[in-house]
Write a protein that holds these residues in place. Sequence first.
Motif, mmCIF file in Angstrom:
data_model
loop_
_atom_site.group_PDB
_atom_site.id
_atom_site.type_symbol
_atom_site.label_atom_id
_atom_site.label_comp_id
_atom_site.label_asym_id
_atom_site.label_seq_id
_atom_site.Cartn_x
_atom_site.Cartn_y
_atom_site.Cartn_z
ATOM 1 N N ALA A 39 0.833 -1.208 0.000
ATOM 2 C CA ALA A 39 0.000 0.000 0.000
ATOM 3 C C ALA A 39 0.865 1.255 0.000
ATOM 4 C CB ALA A 39 -0.943 -0.012 1.198
ATOM 5 N N GLY A 43 0.110 1.796 -3.539
ATOM 6 C CA GLY A 43 -1.272 2.203 -3.301
ATOM 7 C C GLY A 43 -2.220 1.014 -3.256
ATOM 8 N N TRP A 44 -3.475 1.286 -3.587
ATOM 9 C CA TRP A 44 -4.496 0.235 -3.549
ATOM 10 C C TRP A 44 -4.206 -0.935 -4.481
ATOM 11 C CZ3 TRP A 44 -7.384 -0.603 0.371
ATOM 12 C CH2 TRP A 44 -7.791 0.455 1.177
ATOM 13 N N PRO A 45 -3.692 -0.691 -5.693
ATOM 14 C CA PRO A 45 -3.368 -1.846 -6.541
ATOM 15 C C PRO A 45 -2.354 -2.791 -5.880
ATOM 16 C CG PRO A 45 -3.450 0.119 -7.882
ATOM 17 C CD PRO A 45 -3.548 0.577 -6.442
ATOM 18 N N PHE A 47 -1.994 -3.231 -2.612
ATOM 19 C CA PHE A 47 -2.737 -3.926 -1.557
ATOM 20 C C PHE A 47 -3.530 -5.091 -2.138
ATOM 21 C CE2 PHE A 47 -6.763 -4.522 0.677
ATOM 22 C CZ PHE A 47 -6.313 -4.863 1.943
ATOM 23 N N TRP A 48 -4.260 -4.838 -3.234
ATOM 24 C CA TRP A 48 -5.071 -5.898 -3.845
ATOM 25 C C TRP A 48 -4.208 -6.972 -4.485
ATOM 26 C CZ3 TRP A 48 -9.436 -6.674 -1.908
ATOM 27 C CH2 TRP A 48 -10.219 -5.610 -1.460
ATOM 28 N N PHE A 106 -7.128 -3.382 -11.272
ATOM 29 C CA PHE A 106 -7.229 -2.955 -9.872
ATOM 30 C C PHE A 106 -6.142 -3.553 -8.991
ATOM 31 C CE2 PHE A 106 -9.512 -6.935 -9.880
ATOM 32 C CZ PHE A 106 -9.208 -7.502 -8.644
ATOM 33 N N TRP A 107 -5.290 -4.415 -9.516
ATOM 34 C CA TRP A 107 -4.268 -5.086 -8.726
ATOM 35 C C TRP A 107 -2.900 -4.946 -9.390
ATOM 36 C CZ3 TRP A 107 -2.065 -9.746 -10.728
ATOM 37 C CH2 TRP A 107 -2.655 -10.207 -11.893
#
Length: 141
Positions: A39, A43-45, A47-48, A106-107
Amino acid sequence: MSATKPSSPRSLVLPMKGILRTVGIGLAVAFPVLALAAALFAGWPGFWGVVLGLGIPVVFLGATVVVALLTARATPTVFGAVVLGSWLAKIIVMAGVLAIIDTADFWSRPWFFVAFVIGIVGWLSAEAATVLRSQTPYVDT
């Protein structure tokens, strides 16, 4: 013809529970560290990517343990058939999941790879350590 006597579930259940316990502890340590690092750097990608990278091995390999625990009292033939069938089903499902998420953005692929390798190596290390520590008899009576 007589049916084959079911094996003693004790020699299977104790190591399998040990594997789940060891993996659970490892996951409780690895996930927050990897998720936080991913993260912060991606960032979010990121994390996912970590969620998917750790989740896929845990679900895939954990399903084998759960199936083995559920069929521990079955005859060896039934046990083998169920475990083999579940393995084939998992391969098909995993190929489908990977095909579906392949085009998603998204990842993070690099963080997925790092987490996936850590997840696989961690699980297999837990299995090896548990099996080496277990005192499983050569013959069940």
